[in-house]
Design a protein around this motif. Sequence first.
Motif, short mmCIF file in Angstrom:
data_model
loop_
_atom_site.label_atom_id
_atom_site.label_comp_id
_atom_site.label_asym_id
_atom_site.label_seq_id
_atom_site.Cartn_x
_atom_site.Cartn_y
_atom_site.Cartn_z
N CYS A 151 -50.59 33.74 22.84
CA CYS A 151 -50.81 33.32 24.22
C CYS A 151 -50.97 34.56 25.09
O CYS A 151 -50.25 35.55 24.91
CB CYS A 151 -49.64 32.48 24.71
SG CYS A 151 -49.37 30.98 23.75
N PHE A 159 -44.49 36.10 30.80
CA PHE A 159 -43.72 35.39 29.77
C PHE A 159 -42.23 35.74 29.81
O PHE A 159 -41.42 35.02 29.23
CB PHE A 159 -44.29 35.69 28.39
CG PHE A 159 -45.69 35.18 28.20
CD1 PHE A 159 -45.97 33.82 28.19
CD2 PHE A 159 -46.75 36.06 28.06
CE1 PHE A 159 -47.26 33.34 28.02
CE2 PHE A 159 -48.04 35.60 27.88
CZ PHE A 159 -48.30 34.23 27.86
N SER A 160 -41.88 36.84 30.48
CA SER A 160 -40.47 37.26 30.51
C SER A 160 -39.59 36.25 31.22
O SER A 160 -38.40 36.11 30.90
CB SER A 160 -40.34 38.63 31.20
OG SER A 160 -41.04 39.61 30.49
N ILE A 164 -39.10 28.75 27.63
CA ILE A 164 -39.72 28.23 26.41
C ILE A 164 -38.87 27.10 25.83
O ILE A 164 -37.64 27.19 25.79
CB ILE A 164 -39.89 29.34 25.36
CG1 ILE A 164 -40.75 30.47 25.92
CG2 ILE A 164 -40.51 28.79 24.08
CD1 ILE A 164 -42.17 30.10 26.21
N LYS A 169 -38.07 27.64 19.95
CA LYS A 169 -37.22 28.78 19.59
C LYS A 169 -36.58 28.58 18.23
O LYS A 169 -36.34 29.53 17.49
CB LYS A 169 -36.16 28.99 20.66
CG LYS A 169 -36.70 29.45 22.00
CD LYS A 169 -35.59 29.60 23.01
CE LYS A 169 -36.13 30.04 24.36
NZ LYS A 169 -35.06 30.14 25.38
N ILE A 174 -40.59 33.98 17.99
CA ILE A 174 -41.41 34.17 19.19
C ILE A 174 -41.16 35.57 19.73
O ILE A 174 -40.01 35.94 20.01
CB ILE A 174 -41.05 33.13 20.27
CG1 ILE A 174 -41.16 31.70 19.69
CG2 ILE A 174 -41.97 33.27 21.48
CD1 ILE A 174 -40.66 30.62 20.62
N GLN A 176 -42.58 38.80 22.41
CA GLN A 176 -43.47 39.28 23.46
C GLN A 176 -43.98 40.64 23.00
O GLN A 176 -43.27 41.64 23.05
CB GLN A 176 -42.74 39.38 24.80
CG GLN A 176 -43.67 39.65 25.96
CD GLN A 176 -43.01 39.49 27.31
OE1 GLN A 176 -41.97 38.87 27.43
NE2 GLN A 176 -43.62 40.07 28.33
N SER A 177 -45.21 40.65 22.50
CA SER A 177 -45.75 41.86 21.88
C SER A 177 -46.28 42.86 22.89
O SER A 177 -46.59 44.00 22.54
CB SER A 177 -46.86 41.49 20.89
OG SER A 177 -47.85 40.72 21.52
N LEU A 182 -47.64 36.69 24.28
CA LEU A 182 -46.53 36.02 23.62
C LEU A 182 -47.07 35.47 22.30
O LEU A 182 -48.09 34.79 22.28
CB LEU A 182 -45.99 34.87 24.49
CG LEU A 182 -44.66 34.26 24.06
CD1 LEU A 182 -43.52 35.26 24.30
CD2 LEU A 182 -44.38 32.97 24.81
N GLU A 183 -46.37 35.78 21.20
CA GLU A 183 -46.89 35.42 19.89
C GLU A 183 -45.89 34.58 19.09
O GLU A 183 -44.68 34.78 19.17
CB GLU A 183 -47.25 36.69 19.11
CG GLU A 183 -48.21 37.59 19.91
CD GLU A 183 -48.87 38.65 19.07
OE1 GLU A 183 -49.01 38.45 17.85
OE2 GLU A 183 -49.26 39.69 19.64
N ASN A 217 -42.55 43.30 19.33
CA ASN A 217 -42.80 42.90 17.95
C ASN A 217 -42.57 44.02 16.95
O ASN A 217 -42.69 43.82 15.74
CB ASN A 217 -44.22 42.32 17.79
CG ASN A 217 -45.31 43.29 18.18
OD1 ASN A 217 -45.08 44.25 18.92
ND2 ASN A 217 -46.51 43.05 17.70
#
Length: 265
Positions: A151, A159-160, A164, A169, A174, A176-177, A182-183, A217
């Motif tokens: 995403c 995304f922080s 979610i 979860k 999940i 945040q790369s 967000l992956e 990640n």
Amino acid sequence: MSLFVFDVDGTLIDRDQVFKKSTIKSLEKLLKEDNIVAIASGRSYFGIRKFFDCVNAPKNKKYCICTNGSEVTDYDGNTLFKSPLKLKDYKDIFKFFENDNNVVCFCYYKNFIGYFKESDFLDWECNSNNMKPLKFFKNDDDNINIEKVICFSSKLNYFSTLNIDNEFKEKYNIVQSSRYFLEFEPKGIDKSSGVNVLKEHLQIDEKDIYTFGDAGNDLEMIKKFNGIAMGNAIDEVKKVAKYVTLDVKEDGVSYALKNILKVIK
């Protein structure tokens, strides 16, 4: 023999997407010795291979940890490990974000980036990964294997603060790369698990494994092995790293190999 594992974005290359000649030369020096190099990225095999093609070294010394660890291959793309998601997972995640105008949602499928809804971002993602776009439909088979769901939001750190779904979860890993991505990967899968696959495959001792990274990640592989955080890394990565090198803009990879680890001259 030692294994050196490098993230791509923010580690081997900066936002300009340029693979510096100095970095390439350092990797070639490293590979002239009795070492193995792996590139571990959220990118697909095709997105990783284009960087390895710039590095002049025997192909049996180069490995790919793809899509945040969900697939591990040799240089030629032969699979050593694979843990896919299903198209049903993409459908569920897409539905969760469907009414959020700040988020676009895609999936990786073989050499394609799959989508339900087009976005200006799609062309950029395809170009940076040497992949092609592929439109999926809501009635496509739920059991089609995919590599990951990604995403993107153009809003910094969007995304922080996003809430979610707890079900997600529990079901996915999940991460945040970056400040924009967000992956979603299968539970228990990350770059660290990909490094473990190579550790067993190559029969390399854990003390002889060095990992380089900067983002969320990369956190687990930096923590578990001899981790080197880039100068531009997020604080969480720096805190668990064994060493901190220079910023990617200053070729922190070469600096660490020459001046911190002292494995090349």
